[in-house]
Design an enzyme around this catalytic site. Structure first.
Site, PDB file in Angstrom:
ATOM      1  N   ALA A  43       0.820  -1.214   0.000  1.00 11.84           N
ATOM      2  CA  ALA A  43       0.000   0.000   0.000  1.00 11.84           C
ATOM      3  C   ALA A  43       0.852   1.262   0.000  1.00 11.84           C
ATOM      4  O   ALA A  43       1.782   1.383   0.793  1.00 11.84           O
ATOM      5  CB  ALA A  43      -0.916   0.015   1.225  1.00 11.84           C
ATOM      6  N   GLY A  48       6.540   1.316   5.679  1.00 10.13           N
ATOM      7  CA  GLY A  48       7.478   0.429   4.993  1.00 10.13           C
ATOM      8  C   GLY A  48       7.515   0.660   3.497  1.00 10.13           C
ATOM      9  O   GLY A  48       8.571   0.707   2.869  1.00 10.13           O
ATOM     10  N   CYS A  49       6.323   0.815   2.911  1.00  8.32           N
ATOM     11  CA  CYS A  49       6.243   1.003   1.456  1.00  8.32           C
ATOM     12  C   CYS A  49       6.836   2.354   1.050  1.00  8.32           C
ATOM     13  O   CYS A  49       7.456   2.464  -0.011  1.00  8.32           O
ATOM     14  CB  CYS A  49       4.793   0.890   0.995  1.00  8.32           C
ATOM     15  N   THR A  50       6.659   3.351   1.899  1.00  9.59           N
ATOM     16  CA  THR A  50       7.242   4.663   1.617  1.00  9.59           C
ATOM     17  C   THR A  50       8.765   4.573   1.656  1.00  9.59           C
ATOM     18  O   THR A  50       9.453   5.072   0.764  1.00  9.59           O
ATOM     19  CB  THR A  50       6.730   5.708   2.639  1.00  9.59           C
ATOM     20  N   ALA A  53       9.934   2.755  -1.508  1.00  6.51           N
ATOM     21  CA  ALA A  53       9.786   3.587  -2.711  1.00  6.51           C
ATOM     22  C   ALA A  53      10.829   4.707  -2.724  1.00  6.51           C
ATOM     23  O   ALA A  53      11.400   5.022  -3.776  1.00  6.51           O
ATOM     24  CB  ALA A  53       8.370   4.166  -2.780  1.00  6.51           C
TER      25      ALA A  53
END
Length: 160
Positions: A43, A48-50, A53
């Site tokens: 998401a 974590g995804c930020t 990315a």
């Protein structure tokens, strides 16, 4: 339950066409002749995804210099991906797979353990596709933090 087998080096990478955060269609076939890092994340705008990315964005120039493009795929809608790109100043291409069909083809969606429970969801995965559309490297259940550095080591890019 996952109905697909995990990809292995030498497999043909499943073809896909998805919409990116600008509304443009992006197909894996567009990248034939180049190497592509396709990574799947649960998401946009989660910690974590930020981190992941941003790490890919920070490494993009050197990855591109080594001949790699980067595509990030999540189930988020293009509008949310556009906000994610803007908020975090991301330079990688973000693709939307709301039906999770591509994630399932790549075995990046299925059963996983979350806080000790088995749940169905996006499995944080990275697939490196070579110039001929074959899987060069397939990594599943990767950690968000430190993954790009590990990937660079695995691809022998630390001197690049």
């Amino acid at each position: 339950m996952s109905d697909t087998t995990r990809l292995s080096p030498g497999d043909t990478a499943p073809e896909f066409t998805l919409t990116d955060d600008t509304g443009a269609e992006v197909a894996l076939a567009d990248f034939l002749g180049r190497k592509v890092i396709v990574y799947f994340y649960p998401a946009a705008m989660t910690p974590g995804c930020t981190k992941q990315a941003c790490d890919f964005t920070d490494s993009l120039d050197s990855l591109q210099a080594a001949g790699y493009e980067v595509l990030g795929i999540s189930p988020d809608k293009p509008e949310k991906l556009a906000k994610f790109r803007e908020k975090e100043s991301l330079s990688i291409r973000l693709l939307s797979d709301p039906g999770k069909s591509v994630m399932k083809q790549y075995a990046a969606f299925g059963e996983k353990k979350l806080y000790g429970k088995v749940v169905e969801g996006v499995i944080r995965s990275t697939i490196v596709v070579d110039e001929d559309g074959k899987v060069f490297l397939a990594q599943y259940n990767v950690k968000a933090t430190g993954h790009v550095a590990k990937l660079r080591r695995d691809l022998a890019l630390n001197d690049a």
